[in-house]
Scaffold this motif. Structure first.
Motif, PDB file in Angstrom:
ATOM      1  N   UNK A  99       0.799  -1.231   0.000  1.00 26.30           N
ATOM      2  CA  UNK A  99       0.000   0.000   0.000  1.00 26.30           C
ATOM      3  C   UNK A  99       0.827   1.276   0.000  1.00 26.30           C
ATOM      4  N   UNK A 100       2.015   1.236   0.568  1.00 25.46           N
ATOM      5  CA  UNK A 100       2.875   2.424   0.583  1.00 25.46           C
ATOM      6  C   UNK A 100       3.395   2.730  -0.823  1.00 25.46           C
ATOM      7  N   UNK A 101       3.665   1.693  -1.590  1.00 26.50           N
ATOM      8  CA  UNK A 101       4.112   1.901  -2.964  1.00 26.50           C
ATOM      9  C   UNK A 101       2.950   2.333  -3.856  1.00 26.50           C
ATOM     10  N   UNK A 102       1.776   1.810  -3.606  1.00 24.86           N
ATOM     11  CA  UNK A 102       0.614   2.222  -4.400  1.00 24.86           C
ATOM     12  C   UNK A 102       0.282   3.687  -4.182  1.00 24.86           C
ATOM     13  N   UNK A 103       0.643   4.221  -3.029  1.00 25.18           N
ATOM     14  CA  UNK A 103       0.402   5.642  -2.760  1.00 25.18           C
ATOM     15  C   UNK A 103       1.341   6.541  -3.557  1.00 25.18           C
TER      16      UNK A 103
END
Length: 264
Positions: A99-103
């Motif tokens: 999720x941190x990379x998708x942000x």
């Protein structure tokens, strides 16, 4: 500007108290958490000093090795690939990172094959190619799946081999600039860096091979003066960072961050 040595962003994760239960090839003693935290803070501050945005994620006590975020993903300008670590205890770390990379990225894909295993520590990205070392943590199925995922982004993947008894491909090498690799003799002797300029690590200082070129600095572990002087003589700006506690868990400079510049 080189996408393989110059970065706008980095992601790190603070070491957790459970780090004393981290994986290690040889037991040389448990890491000192307070000292590791001090070394980690110096590492993050050095990345920030270059002007990069550094995302510091909180400690994950459920995952003792989670400070070593590099193994969870491959970050390229066009997108990120979530890895499937070869150590079963680390599989959940990749899901935590997603999720941190998708942000930050428009495109995030994943290694999903049940027989595929691959860790970021086995991947060296250069301007010409993505070198992936087969190891105990990265298998042929994982390499093949990664090749299929990064091909549409215009990246050529080349499979190479990690020396026997060496945890990750990048345990023994690092990229200093677009044409220059720092490498141990045992790795460069395989011929995997043909066409690159190779700077050899000093005998007895093999643990210095894992450095990172981050913008205008080369971050290397402290305590390897011969290799440090060789890198300085080659014209690079060097910053030494304490790494004694991460080294007890087979960790080095590259293991502690994901480094990238996402395309708009």
């Amino acid at each position: 500007m080189s996408f393989s040595t110059h970065f706008s962003h980095a992601i790190t994760r603070r070491p957790a108290p459970s780090i004393i239960a981290g994986l290690r090839a040889v037991d040389t003693g448990s890491p000192d958490l307070a000292l590791m935290q001090a070394h980690h803070a110096a590492y993050v501050a050095t990345l920030q000093e270059t002007g990069a945005t550094v995302v510091e994620l909180p400690a994950l006590d459920a995952y003792p090795d989670s400070v070593f975020v590099e193994d969870t993903a491959l970050c390229l300008p066009e997108g990120a690939v979530i890895m499937r670590p070869g150590a079963p205890s680390r599989l959940g770390e990749a899901a935590e990172m997603a999720p941190h990379l998708r942000a930050l990225y428009g495109q995030v894909v994943e290694i999903t094959g049940k027989d595929s295993f691959i860790e970021g520590g086995d991947i060296l990205v250069t301007e010409r190619e993505v070198l992936v070392g087969r190891s105990a943590r990265t298998n042929a199925a994982g390499v093949a799946e990664l090749a299929r995922l990064v091909g549409p982004w215009g990246h050529k993947l080349r499979e190479v081999h990690t020396p026997p008894g060496v945890l990750h491909f990048k345990t023994d090498c690092s990229l200093l600039d677009v044409d220059t690799v720092l490498s141990t003799t045992r790795l460069s002797a395989s011929g995997c860096f043909e066409g690159y300029r190779v700077i050899p690590v000093a005998d007895g200082e093999e643990a210095a091979a894992n450095t990172i070129r981050f913008n205008d600095l080369v971050l290397m572990p402290a305590g390897f003066p011969k290799t440090r002087d060789t890198i300085l003589a080659a014209g690079f700006n060097v910053r030494e960072i304490g790494n004694s506690e991460c080294a007890k868990l087979d960790g080095g400079m590259s293991c502690l961050s994901l480094r990238f510049t996402p395309k708009p």
